[in-house]
Design a protein around this motif. Sequence first.
Motif, PDB file in Angstrom:
ATOM      1  N   VAL A 256       0.668  -1.000   0.007  1.00 30.73           N
ATOM      2  CA  VAL A 256       0.120  -0.453  -0.281  1.00 30.73           C
ATOM      3  C   VAL A 256       1.207   1.116  -0.017  1.00 30.73           C
ATOM      4  O   VAL A 256       0.501   2.096  -0.837  1.00 30.73           O
ATOM      5  CB  VAL A 256      -0.690  -0.586   1.357  1.00 30.73           C
ATOM      6  CG1 VAL A 256      -1.393   1.261   1.276  1.00 30.73           C
ATOM      7  CG2 VAL A 256      -1.828  -1.104   1.374  1.00 30.73           C
ATOM      8  N   LEU A 257       1.679   1.302   1.149  1.00 32.17           N
ATOM      9  CA  LEU A 257       3.147   2.433   1.146  1.00 32.17           C
ATOM     10  C   LEU A 257       3.410   2.517   0.055  1.00 32.17           C
ATOM     11  O   LEU A 257       3.472   3.747  -0.449  1.00 32.17           O
ATOM     12  CB  LEU A 257       3.549   2.314   2.186  1.00 32.17           C
ATOM     13  CG  LEU A 257       2.808   2.659   3.494  1.00 32.17           C
ATOM     14  CD1 LEU A 257       3.911   1.988   4.545  1.00 32.17           C
ATOM     15  CD2 LEU A 257       2.458   3.550   3.546  1.00 32.17           C
ATOM     16  N   ALA A 258       3.978   1.263  -0.587  1.00 33.82           N
ATOM     17  CA  ALA A 258       4.814   1.666  -1.916  1.00 33.82           C
ATOM     18  C   ALA A 258       3.957   2.470  -3.091  1.00 33.82           C
ATOM     19  O   ALA A 258       4.574   3.047  -4.120  1.00 33.82           O
ATOM     20  CB  ALA A 258       5.576   0.431  -2.876  1.00 33.82           C
ATOM     21  N   TYR A 259       2.671   1.841  -3.064  1.00 29.69           N
ATOM     22  CA  TYR A 259       2.078   1.959  -4.373  1.00 29.69           C
ATOM     23  C   TYR A 259       1.444   3.494  -4.002  1.00 29.69           C
ATOM     24  O   TYR A 259       1.187   4.888  -4.820  1.00 29.69           O
ATOM     25  CB  TYR A 259       0.784   1.023  -4.397  1.00 29.69           C
ATOM     26  CG  TYR A 259      -0.470   1.774  -5.944  1.00 29.69           C
ATOM     27  CD1 TYR A 259       0.190   0.890  -6.520  1.00 29.69           C
ATOM     28  CD2 TYR A 259      -1.240   2.541  -5.517  1.00 29.69           C
ATOM     29  CE1 TYR A 259      -0.807   1.169  -7.423  1.00 29.69           C
ATOM     30  CE2 TYR A 259      -1.888   2.650  -7.127  1.00 29.69           C
ATOM     31  CZ  TYR A 259      -1.961   1.943  -7.555  1.00 29.69           C
ATOM     32  OH  TYR A 259      -2.436   2.327  -9.060  1.00 29.69           O
ATOM     33  N   ASP A 260       1.409   3.860  -2.321  1.00 28.39           N
ATOM     34  CA  ASP A 260       0.764   5.478  -2.260  1.00 28.39           C
ATOM     35  C   ASP A 260       2.236   6.976  -2.655  1.00 28.39           C
ATOM     36  O   ASP A 260       1.846   8.060  -4.177  1.00 28.39           O
ATOM     37  CB  ASP A 260       0.412   5.990  -0.641  1.00 28.39           C
ATOM     38  CG  ASP A 260      -0.939   5.435  -0.852  1.00 28.39           C
ATOM     39  OD1 ASP A 260      -1.328   4.556  -1.505  1.00 28.39           O
ATOM     40  OD2 ASP A 260      -0.958   5.221   0.435  1.00 28.39           O
ATOM     41  N   SER A 261       3.218   5.640  -2.585  1.00 31.44           N
ATOM     42  CA  SER A 261       4.604   6.680  -2.534  1.00 31.44           C
ATOM     43  C   SER A 261       4.407   7.249  -3.981  1.00 31.44           C
ATOM     44  O   SER A 261       6.070   7.996  -4.280  1.00 31.44           O
ATOM     45  CB  SER A 261       6.063   5.941  -1.896  1.00 31.44           C
ATOM     46  OG  SER A 261       6.083   4.878  -3.481  1.00 31.44           O
ATOM     47  N   TYR A 262       3.951   7.158  -4.891  1.00 31.45           N
ATOM     48  CA  TYR A 262       4.783   7.194  -6.337  1.00 31.45           C
ATOM     49  C   TYR A 262       3.668   9.155  -5.836  1.00 31.45           C
ATOM     50  O   TYR A 262       4.293   9.935  -7.176  1.00 31.45           O
ATOM     51  CB  TYR A 262       3.590   6.813  -6.875  1.00 31.45           C
ATOM     52  CG  TYR A 262       3.986   5.830  -8.042  1.00 31.45           C
ATOM     53  CD1 TYR A 262       4.732   6.043  -8.605  1.00 31.45           C
ATOM     54  CD2 TYR A 262       3.147   4.510  -7.074  1.00 31.45           C
ATOM     55  CE1 TYR A 262       5.497   4.465  -9.541  1.00 31.45           C
ATOM     56  CE2 TYR A 262       4.129   3.239  -8.139  1.00 31.45           C
ATOM     57  CZ  TYR A 262       5.000   3.557  -8.975  1.00 31.45           C
ATOM     58  OH  TYR A 262       5.563   2.201  -9.374  1.00 31.45           O
ATOM     59  N   TYR A 263       2.791   9.474  -5.393  1.00 33.42           N
ATOM     60  CA  TYR A 263       2.152  11.019  -5.020  1.00 33.42           C
ATOM     61  C   TYR A 263       3.585  11.874  -4.212  1.00 33.42           C
ATOM     62  O   TYR A 263       3.033  12.912  -3.737  1.00 33.42           O
ATOM     63  CB  TYR A 263       0.805  10.476  -4.810  1.00 33.42           C
ATOM     64  CG  TYR A 263      -0.014   9.551  -5.893  1.00 33.42           C
ATOM     65  CD1 TYR A 263      -0.120  10.809  -6.833  1.00 33.42           C
ATOM     66  CD2 TYR A 263       0.283   8.372  -5.443  1.00 33.42           C
ATOM     67  CE1 TYR A 263      -0.823  10.089  -8.217  1.00 33.42           C
ATOM     68  CE2 TYR A 263      -1.196   7.508  -6.560  1.00 33.42           C
ATOM     69  CZ  TYR A 263      -1.383   8.633  -7.581  1.00 33.42           C
ATOM     70  OH  TYR A 263      -1.913   8.176  -8.454  1.00 33.42           O
ATOM     71  N   TRP A 264       4.507  10.780  -3.434  1.00 37.78           N
ATOM     72  CA  TRP A 264       5.602  11.184  -2.674  1.00 37.78           C
ATOM     73  C   TRP A 264       6.792  11.846  -3.447  1.00 37.78           C
ATOM     74  O   TRP A 264       6.438  11.668  -4.515  1.00 37.78           O
ATOM     75  CB  TRP A 264       6.158  10.349  -1.224  1.00 37.78           C
ATOM     76  CG  TRP A 264       4.704  10.120  -1.133  1.00 37.78           C
ATOM     77  CD1 TRP A 264       3.236  10.144  -1.166  1.00 37.78           C
ATOM     78  CD2 TRP A 264       4.547   8.886   0.050  1.00 37.78           C
ATOM     79  NE1 TRP A 264       2.644   9.270   0.668  1.00 37.78           N
ATOM     80  CE2 TRP A 264       3.092   8.180   1.091  1.00 37.78           C
ATOM     81  CE3 TRP A 264       6.005   8.032   0.799  1.00 37.78           C
ATOM     82  CZ2 TRP A 264       3.621   7.353   1.839  1.00 37.78           C
ATOM     83  CZ3 TRP A 264       6.144   7.383   1.694  1.00 37.78           C
ATOM     84  CH2 TRP A 264       4.725   6.753   2.173  1.00 37.78           C
ATOM     85  N   PRO A 265       7.331  13.046  -2.708  1.00 36.89           N
ATOM     86  CA  PRO A 265       7.848  13.411  -3.097  1.00 36.89           C
ATOM     87  C   PRO A 265       9.560  13.078  -3.184  1.00 36.89           C
ATOM     88  O   PRO A 265       9.169  11.597  -2.256  1.00 36.89           O
ATOM     89  CB  PRO A 265       8.807  14.665  -2.353  1.00 36.89           C
ATOM     90  CG  PRO A 265       8.285  14.063  -1.410  1.00 36.89           C
ATOM     91  CD  PRO A 265       7.075  13.309  -0.990  1.00 36.89           C
ATOM     92  N   PRO A 266      10.270  12.643  -4.222  1.00 35.00           N
ATOM     93  CA  PRO A 266      10.101  13.344  -5.576  1.00 35.00           C
ATOM     94  C   PRO A 266       9.993  13.411  -6.521  1.00 35.00           C
ATOM     95  O   PRO A 266       9.337  11.441  -6.278  1.00 35.00           O
ATOM     96  CB  PRO A 266      11.398  12.962  -6.067  1.00 35.00           C
ATOM     97  CG  PRO A 266      12.134  11.528  -5.792  1.00 35.00           C
ATOM     98  CD  PRO A 266      11.438  11.387  -4.555  1.00 35.00           C
TER      99      PRO A 266
END
Lengths: 267, 313, 286
Positions: free
Chosen positions: B247-257
């Motif tokens: 879940v976190l890895a998928y979400d992290s596409y919207y995190w920086p960078p």
Amino acid sequence: MFSGFMVNTWIAATLVAVIAGVVGFFVVLRGAAFVAHAIPHGAFGGAAGAVLIGVNPLAGLGVFAVGGALGIGWLGRRGRHDVATALALVLMLGLGALFLSFSVEYAAAIYSLLFGEVLGVPSDELLPIAGLGVACIAALAVLYRPLMLTSIAPEVAEARGVRAQRIETGFLLVVALAATMTVPVVGVLLMFSLMIGPAATAGSLTRSPRNAIALSVLIALATVWLALAVSYLTNLPVGFFVGTLGAVWYGGARIWTARRRGRTASG
Amino acid sequence: MNQVLRALFAPGFFASDPVHAALVVGAVVALVTGAVGVFTVIRGQAFAGHALGEVGSAGGSAAFLGGANPLWGFMGVAIVAAGLIELLGLHRPRARDVATGLVLGAGLGLAALFLYLDATSSSTTGVAVTILFGSLFAVSQQMLPSIVALSAVSLVVLAVCYRMLLLSSLSSDLAAARGVPVRALGIAYLVIMAVAVSLAAETIGAILATALVVGPPATALRLTKRPGGALVVAGLIGVAAVWLGIVLAYDSYYWPPAGHGWPVSFFVVALVFLFYLAAGAVTGMTQARRSRRSERAARRTASGCAEHPGDAA
Amino acid sequence: MNVPVPDPSADDAILNVDGISVWLAGREVLHDVRFRIMPGEFTGLIGSNGAGKTTLFRVILGLQTSSTGSVLVGGRPLTHRNPIIGYVPQKVFFDPDMPLRARDVVGLGLDGHRLGIPLDWGRRRQAVDAMLDAVDARRFADARVGNLSGGEQQRVLIAHALISRPRLLLLDEPLANLDIGAEGEVVALLARIAREQRIAVFISAHDVNPLLPVMDRLVYVAAGKTASGTTAEVIRAEVLSALYGQHVDVLRVHGRILVVAGAEGPPGVTFEETDGVAAGPGVVSL
């Protein structure tokens, strides 16, 4: 084979082999192979981080190696030592994976960090490597006797007021120092092979600790020199030769001692 | 409610095929490594487990070179390495340590060779990174049946050997006296571990496989005293770490960078580590409270019985 | 619990244990233990496995604090790292693969706790050689210690403990795992050391018989309680029955002592707990 870059490589390799031989003796004596593997290996994460932010990888390695050594010591006091080592290792590597994924510098650089690079030693890195090496040897000379005593009879050491915990931490820090100086030549993974193979071989061939240390250094030197030469000639990675030679020496030594023992038993 | 869900799961999470595959594979693998890993921790074989993972990467890279799926090469080499460790290791802890180290050292040498050849022979860069650090999202769909089948076989074998394995892990002398073939069992266990490690390597990469094999079981053993319970708890903790990691890895596409996902392996490892620390903190507190209480109680009974002729001379 | 003995002056005692109790994990492992050891005395610490012998040693070594009572070593209160005490622990496993000679182990007894590099090699070597001679271990001085027999390893460990010139030597079950011949040799060696160098020897064992010819006094531990005195004073049915809390007979057969748990008393009483060697009533190989 002995020109330009290669001269630096020979010098660096020689320094690394001496340190690996000496440190390896204590690693094998204490049965600390996992820690000796985990600290340099985990430190790879630091190197990846250093590359990412544009700092000398040596600094990143140093920070992670020392942090890993202290972390393993801290966790190991609160749980099983091998579990602590494993988890500290994967955490550092996980961070390494994260840094790598952000990094633009890809496969080749990572590969050489892990497995070493024959032509990768600039002149200005020789001095730090030598400095770290001297620090390692000096620290081991100071720790030598309590390190031996805690390895052999921990109860006696405790009764005589040796703080086993501190000696252990000191030893882990020495391993961390040794790990830091390895990047340029053998890489973080093969430093480990260089610590175990020669020391285990020397231990099965000699009786006194001092001879074992000396022989361990000689075998480590032979391993690295041979690996460098063959790697230069065949163009195959130096790590491959370092890794397999260690196992070959040990296997040979075991067969030799077994045959000698068989002969004295029958004769 | 809807908003919470949307904040937790980035858009498209439930529609994505790679995510489906990752969730299934991750859960299956976490259950197997959790169960197998409990014995790894009890038997003090974390080093062997880790070594099998790294040595296996030599097989994985060799299989890649030959065009096969890395999982098969991985497993083959890991099983051979397991046999070598058992063969060289004798029965002394120090000899075992050295044997594991030597096998690991040699295996790493081979990995260096094959990864180098991979890199020179194929145009794809970063084979080393894929094999060593893995990516759950890259697990190919056609490997799914094999992974599930292998997991099922490992769990069945583990269930069959369960009691014998537990006895020999607690005391090999006791087990030998009861007629348990300790040596053969040790080899069998290392083989199961090799399979579990290979599966874990397929999901989070060769050198991080250790996280799943050691982390959740060690956490579970801190939380529960019963070995049977630990198997289940370890599996559940593993599944939680992997799913949350996905879940976190998928979400992290919207995190920086921006526009760059963080690697799922990183999240899994970090979560496993956090769970372990949290379990330690929890049990540390309850244990301190319990031992203080029991000592006080014991003192009270002892002083109550003081008139009892304990010292009779 | 003390059997009345001619009271030696407390000031002369090398070890004075006065009423110590130890709690471990909410359980009382030692209860009101008191006895004295004089210089040059050979004292046995007799009791079954788990009776509390090692815990008592750890208290004397300053590694375990006691809840009550005091311990004086050489007339002074306990300290960590006491140079007066030499210690031979119960289990030292020498791996045959370890590059370590007998002389290296003895040398570590001299200065193994110090940091830094030893400077006077010559004098160190002389001291080690002299010590190896004293325990009759010179002939295997340069052998790998892991390849030596159990009795030889025990000699090396005794030399390791003696080389720092202690006045009290603690040995934790040194006779366990030795064959009868080696057992006799080690006991004779320890008796000679006690007599000639006036070093008090305090040795724990689960069998009293090998120590009978040389032992001056003994401390008997059962279920955390102790009785001390000479063999004749302590190994008596009344004393041991009181200690075990059940009827016990003492038989003397061919100069050996056997302690037999009585048939009376409730079945399956504390004997299993107090004596791991004997499961239920029967003959205890004391």
